[in-house]
Design a protein around this motif. Structure first.
Motif, mmCIF file in Angstrom:
data_model
loop_
_atom_site.group_PDB
_atom_site.id
_atom_site.type_symbol
_atom_site.label_atom_id
_atom_site.label_comp_id
_atom_site.label_asym_id
_atom_site.label_seq_id
_atom_site.Cartn_x
_atom_site.Cartn_y
_atom_site.Cartn_z
ATOM 1 N N VAL A 8 0.864 -1.253 0.124
ATOM 2 C CA VAL A 8 -0.015 -0.163 -0.011
ATOM 3 C C VAL A 8 0.897 1.224 0.254
ATOM 4 C CG1 VAL A 8 -1.603 1.346 1.309
ATOM 5 C CG2 VAL A 8 -1.876 -1.235 1.216
ATOM 6 N N VAL A 9 0.858 1.903 -1.000
ATOM 7 C CA VAL A 9 1.708 3.093 -1.442
ATOM 8 C C VAL A 9 1.059 4.465 -1.283
ATOM 9 C CG1 VAL A 9 3.307 1.740 -2.146
ATOM 10 C CG2 VAL A 9 1.700 2.833 -3.720
ATOM 11 N N ASP A 10 1.713 5.646 -0.970
ATOM 12 C CA ASP A 10 1.330 6.848 -0.914
ATOM 13 C C ASP A 10 2.437 7.854 -1.414
ATOM 14 O OD1 ASP A 10 -0.448 9.202 -0.619
ATOM 15 O OD2 ASP A 10 -0.332 9.070 1.491
ATOM 16 N N GLY A 11 1.885 8.792 -2.165
ATOM 17 C CA GLY A 11 2.795 10.022 -2.487
ATOM 18 C C GLY A 11 3.756 9.394 -3.594
ATOM 19 N N VAL A 27 7.191 7.099 -4.737
ATOM 20 C CA VAL A 27 7.683 6.105 -4.354
ATOM 21 C C VAL A 27 9.021 5.940 -5.230
ATOM 22 C CG1 VAL A 27 7.679 3.790 -3.705
ATOM 23 C CG2 VAL A 27 5.558 4.912 -3.452
#
Length: 136
Positions: free
Chosen positions: A77-80, A82
């Motif tokens: 789960v990623v955000d912004g 990477v």
């Protein structure tokens, strides 16, 4: 002389066996003819009385260039933004190993920093305790 069991070897969902042999048998599976990815080796045995046995062996072929990825994992789960580092290199063949590009540079794991901080803290503790001891 006793009759032998027949062995039929299939790859994935093929209806035509890649080999039909009599037991016992030594068999070499040439994975260079398969695409990279997950496959299933299906072995069907038929004894002289007509009874059948089936064994499924899932396996994964990876003949193509190896791909290493750092910065993201499967199902992450990623955000912004990477940052991802990707390295791909061939393995050569059985006679020649390709050394160029076969090592993927990696960042230092966080636990190394934790160990260094613990070691430095322990050193400071020992220094403080040993300097506060009064010798007669």
């Amino acid at each position: 002389m006793a009759e032998k069991s027949s062995i039929y070897i299939f790859i994935d969902d093929e209806t035509t066996p890649i080999a039909a042999l009599q037991s016992p048998v030594n068999f070499e599976l040439d994975t260079t003819k398969l695409v990279d990815g997950k496959h299933c080796l299906k072995i069907v045995s038929r004894d002289p009385s007509g009874k059948e046995g089936v064994r499924l062996i899932p396996f994964e072929v990876r003949n193509g260039p190896a791909i290493d990825i750092e910065g993201i994992r499967e199902e992450a789960v990623v955000d912004g933004i990477v940052p991802i580092m990707i390295n791909a290199y061939g393995k050569g063949d059985a006679k020649n190993f390709l050394i160029v590009g076969s090592e993927t540079p990696q960042s230092i794991p966080y636990w190394i920093f934790v160990l260094i901080i613990i070691f430095i803290a322990w050193g400071i503790y020992v220094e403080v305790v040993s300097s506060s001891v009064n010798l007669f």
